[in-house]
Design a protein around this motif. Sequence first.
Motif, PDB file in Angstrom:
ATOM      1  N   ARG A  45      -3.297  12.774  -2.200  1.00 13.45           N
ATOM      2  CA  ARG A  45      -2.565  11.752  -1.464  1.00 13.45           C
ATOM      3  C   ARG A  45      -2.933  11.718   0.018  1.00 13.45           C
ATOM      4  NH1 ARG A  45       0.756  13.610  -5.431  1.00 13.45           N
ATOM      5  NH2 ARG A  45       1.838  12.032  -6.713  1.00 13.45           N
ATOM      6  N   SER A  69      -6.001  12.079   1.470  1.00 14.26           N
ATOM      7  CA  SER A  69      -7.154  11.210   1.671  1.00 14.26           C
ATOM      8  C   SER A  69      -6.763   9.753   1.489  1.00 14.26           C
ATOM      9  CB  SER A  69      -8.275  11.582   0.685  1.00 14.26           C
ATOM     10  OG  SER A  69      -8.773  12.876   0.949  1.00 14.26           O
ATOM     11  N   ALA A  70      -5.945   9.471   0.494  1.00 12.21           N
ATOM     12  CA  ALA A  70      -5.503   8.091   0.251  1.00 12.21           C
ATOM     13  C   ALA A  70      -4.718   7.568   1.442  1.00 12.21           C
ATOM     14  CB  ALA A  70      -4.659   8.039  -1.017  1.00 12.21           C
ATOM     15  N   PHE A  71      -3.948   8.439   2.077  1.00  2.42           N
ATOM     16  CA  PHE A  71      -3.171   8.019   3.245  1.00  2.42           C
ATOM     17  C   PHE A  71      -4.098   7.636   4.392  1.00  2.42           C
ATOM     18  CE2 PHE A  71      -0.919   9.074   7.214  1.00  2.42           C
ATOM     19  CZ  PHE A  71       0.182   8.245   7.093  1.00  2.42           C
ATOM     20  N   ARG A  77      -7.115   6.651   4.224  1.00  2.00           N
ATOM     21  CA  ARG A  77      -7.935   5.473   3.893  1.00  2.00           C
ATOM     22  C   ARG A  77      -7.213   4.170   4.247  1.00  2.00           C
ATOM     23  NH1 ARG A  77     -12.445   7.051   1.257  1.00  2.00           N
ATOM     24  NH2 ARG A  77     -12.334   9.057   0.163  1.00  2.00           N
ATOM     25  N   ARG A  78      -5.932   4.260   4.605  1.00  2.00           N
ATOM     26  CA  ARG A  78      -5.227   3.070   5.045  1.00  2.00           C
ATOM     27  C   ARG A  78      -5.726   2.599   6.408  1.00  2.00           C
ATOM     28  NH1 ARG A  78       1.173   4.383   3.784  1.00  2.00           N
ATOM     29  NH2 ARG A  78       0.959   4.847   1.547  1.00  2.00           N
ATOM     30  N   LEU A  79      -6.368   3.493   7.145  1.00  2.00           N
ATOM     31  CA  LEU A  79      -6.890   3.126   8.454  1.00  2.00           C
ATOM     32  C   LEU A  79      -8.100   2.217   8.280  1.00  2.00           C
ATOM     33  CD1 LEU A  79      -6.720   6.617  10.203  1.00  2.00           C
ATOM     34  CD2 LEU A  79      -5.310   4.628  10.770  1.00  2.00           C
ATOM     35  N   PRO A  80      -8.118   1.092   8.941  1.00  2.00           N
ATOM     36  CA  PRO A  80      -9.270   0.186   8.812  1.00  2.00           C
ATOM     37  C   PRO A  80     -10.512   0.772   9.468  1.00  2.00           C
ATOM     38  CG  PRO A  80      -7.766  -0.613  10.502  1.00  2.00           C
ATOM     39  CD  PRO A  80      -7.080   0.541   9.840  1.00  2.00           C
ATOM     40  N   PHE A  90       1.667   4.802  12.688  1.00  2.00           N
ATOM     41  CA  PHE A  90       0.869   5.571  11.732  1.00  2.00           C
ATOM     42  C   PHE A  90       0.974   7.065  12.027  1.00  2.00           C
ATOM     43  CE2 PHE A  90      -2.962   7.640  10.250  1.00  2.00           C
ATOM     44  CZ  PHE A  90      -3.087   7.162   8.951  1.00  2.00           C
ATOM     45  N   ARG A 134       4.208   8.594  10.938  1.00  2.00           N
ATOM     46  CA  ARG A 134       4.333   8.744   9.488  1.00  2.00           C
ATOM     47  C   ARG A 134       3.459   9.859   8.922  1.00  2.00           C
ATOM     48  NH1 ARG A 134       4.802   2.321   7.768  1.00  2.00           N
ATOM     49  NH2 ARG A 134       6.894   2.026   8.661  1.00  2.00           N
TER      50      ARG A 134
END
Length: 210
Positions: free
Chosen positions: A113, A115-117, A119-122, A169, A172
């Motif tokens: 989770r 890495s997935a978090f 990856r939300r960064l553009p 961000f 969080r």
Amino acid sequence: MATQSMLEIPLMEITKNQNMIFEVEAFLEEGFRFRRNVINGKVEICYHGENEWTTLTTKKFNSLLIKAMKDGIGGDSSPRKIIEDYVGSTAIPSFNPIKDYIDSLPRWDGQDRVSAFFRRLPGVDDEMVGFLTIWLFSAVAHWMKMDTMHGNECVPILIGEQGCGKSTFCNRLLPPELREYFFDHINFGNKLDFEMALTNGLMVNLDEFH
């Protein structure tokens, strides 16, 4: 040689001051629970039968003192000093909110989770995600004091227009249970403010970086 019977040894009289100490301890331990937060060093209090912990502020301490006096604790003498000594003693157990939170988590199901978090960064690529993931793992390890000999050498920097969500961000990155240890808007001109953020926080966000 005949030994003196234990029954013949006179018991030490309990002084008035000792009796007051026992009385105050009983009052505190029967009505309240205390713990010392190892992150901010503050003593927290919770009423028995409840599960809401709050910082023992000056106002709360004074309310506690007034209740003790109303209950006749200490007789004609104020129990303030004894309560202060009790609260500042090793009778108060330590509490680590980080360890408490991590120990309360369910068993890891194997999903990445973190890495997935990130990856939300553009605009981030796989290499950046890898660096960010290692950085966060290292930060948590230091919070848990798993390694006190080394420190993070990298600091993530988010670049974007004002109001695009950079600070949100960062906030969080911590779960809701630990967000009170997130610091931003630090005044570097105030030494106390600066040291407070470094010693009492888990994460410090710098709004401006030059």
